[in-house]
Design an enzyme around this catalytic site. Structure first.
Site, short mmCIF file in Angstrom:
data_model
loop_
_atom_site.label_atom_id
_atom_site.label_comp_id
_atom_site.label_asym_id
_atom_site.label_seq_id
_atom_site.Cartn_x
_atom_site.Cartn_y
_atom_site.Cartn_z
N SER A 137 44.03 42.80 33.39
CA SER A 137 44.02 41.52 32.69
C SER A 137 42.67 40.91 32.99
O SER A 137 42.02 41.27 33.98
CB SER A 137 45.13 40.61 33.21
N TYR A 150 50.24 36.14 39.59
CA TYR A 150 49.78 37.07 38.56
C TYR A 150 48.37 37.58 38.87
O TYR A 150 48.09 38.78 38.80
CB TYR A 150 49.79 36.37 37.20
#
Length: 245
Positions: A137, A150
């Site tokens: 990501s 995250y």
């Protein structure tokens, strides 16, 4: 020879779009996810699709998924290690420990377990070798507001990518990572309405078609094992990233 790939998180989002792109490109595709019905929807009755219900947090399920692909088609050429979740933005002391543990089981344990199973198959098969593509990501590079769990998990994915890239050399196993920013899926759709920004504001963010991610993964997977995309960032052009925060 027709190539084979196993895609985790194939029941929705980037996993589904990417799986269909590989099927359209003539690959044999193993589709792994927790529920059969949405996997069947991803497969759309395609003869080259193999539906494999399973949870990436279960070591036996990971080994069984890889074995199912190898058993059906003789080998595993690629793994798109895609399954992952996020949490609503919050300060770290406001995040429930159970929520962190659930995210870590999927985003860290699941990535490790699937890579472990695929690496073992690629090491044993003849001819030896294959490719592992991890879904990182842009949070693997820079954090978003309130994203400690995250962001931490995606930095762990980068560590896995680097370690496997080194360890895989002796066995013709390549490993790369795709870092994605604001590909329009169900998880990203709220960003079109507005999300908190690092400066305290609340703003809508640009998004891109998830098919651009699928095309990038297709390119990475289609390279000969003598070449590797180590890290690729694919993002909505005008989204917050360069200088974010």
């Amino acid at each position: 020879m027709t190539q084979t790939i196993l895609i985790t998180g194939a029941s929705s989002g980037i996993g589904r779009v990417t799986a269909r792109a590989f099927l359209d490109a003539g690959w044999r595709v193993g589709l792994m996810g927790r529920r059969r019905e949405p996997l069947d929807d991803t497969a759309q009755g395609h003869e080259a699709a193999l539906v494999i219900p399973g949870d990436v947090t279960d070591p036996d399920a990971c080994e069984s998924a890889v074995a199912a692909v190898a058993g059906r088609w003789g080998r595993l050429d690629a793994l798109f290690n895609n399954a992952g979740i996020s949490l609503p933005g919050a300060m770290i002391d406001e995040i429930a420990i159970a929520d962190w543990q659930r995210l870590a089981r999927i985003n860290i344990d699941g990535m490790f377990l699937m890579a472990r199973a695929a690496f073992g198959q690629m090491r044993r098969q003849a001819p030896q070798g294959g490719r592992i593509i991890n879904n990182g990501s842009i949070s693997a590079q820079v954090p978003r507001w309130g994203s400690a769990p995250y962001t931490m998990s995606k930095h762990a994915v980068t560590g896995l990518t680097r370690a496997l890239s080194l360890d895989g050399r002796a066995f013709s196993i390549a490993c790369g990572q795709i870092d994605i920013g604001n590909a329009l899926t169900g998880m990203v759709a709220p960003m079109t309405q507005g999300v908190p920004q690092a400066d305290g504001s609340f703003a809508a963010e640009p998004v891109m078609d998830a098919r651009h991610v699928a095309d990038a993964v297709l390119h990475m997977a289609g390279l000969p094992l003598s070449a590797n995309v180590q890290f690729m960032t694919v993002m909505a052009t005008a989204m917050p990233f360069i200088g974010r925060g």
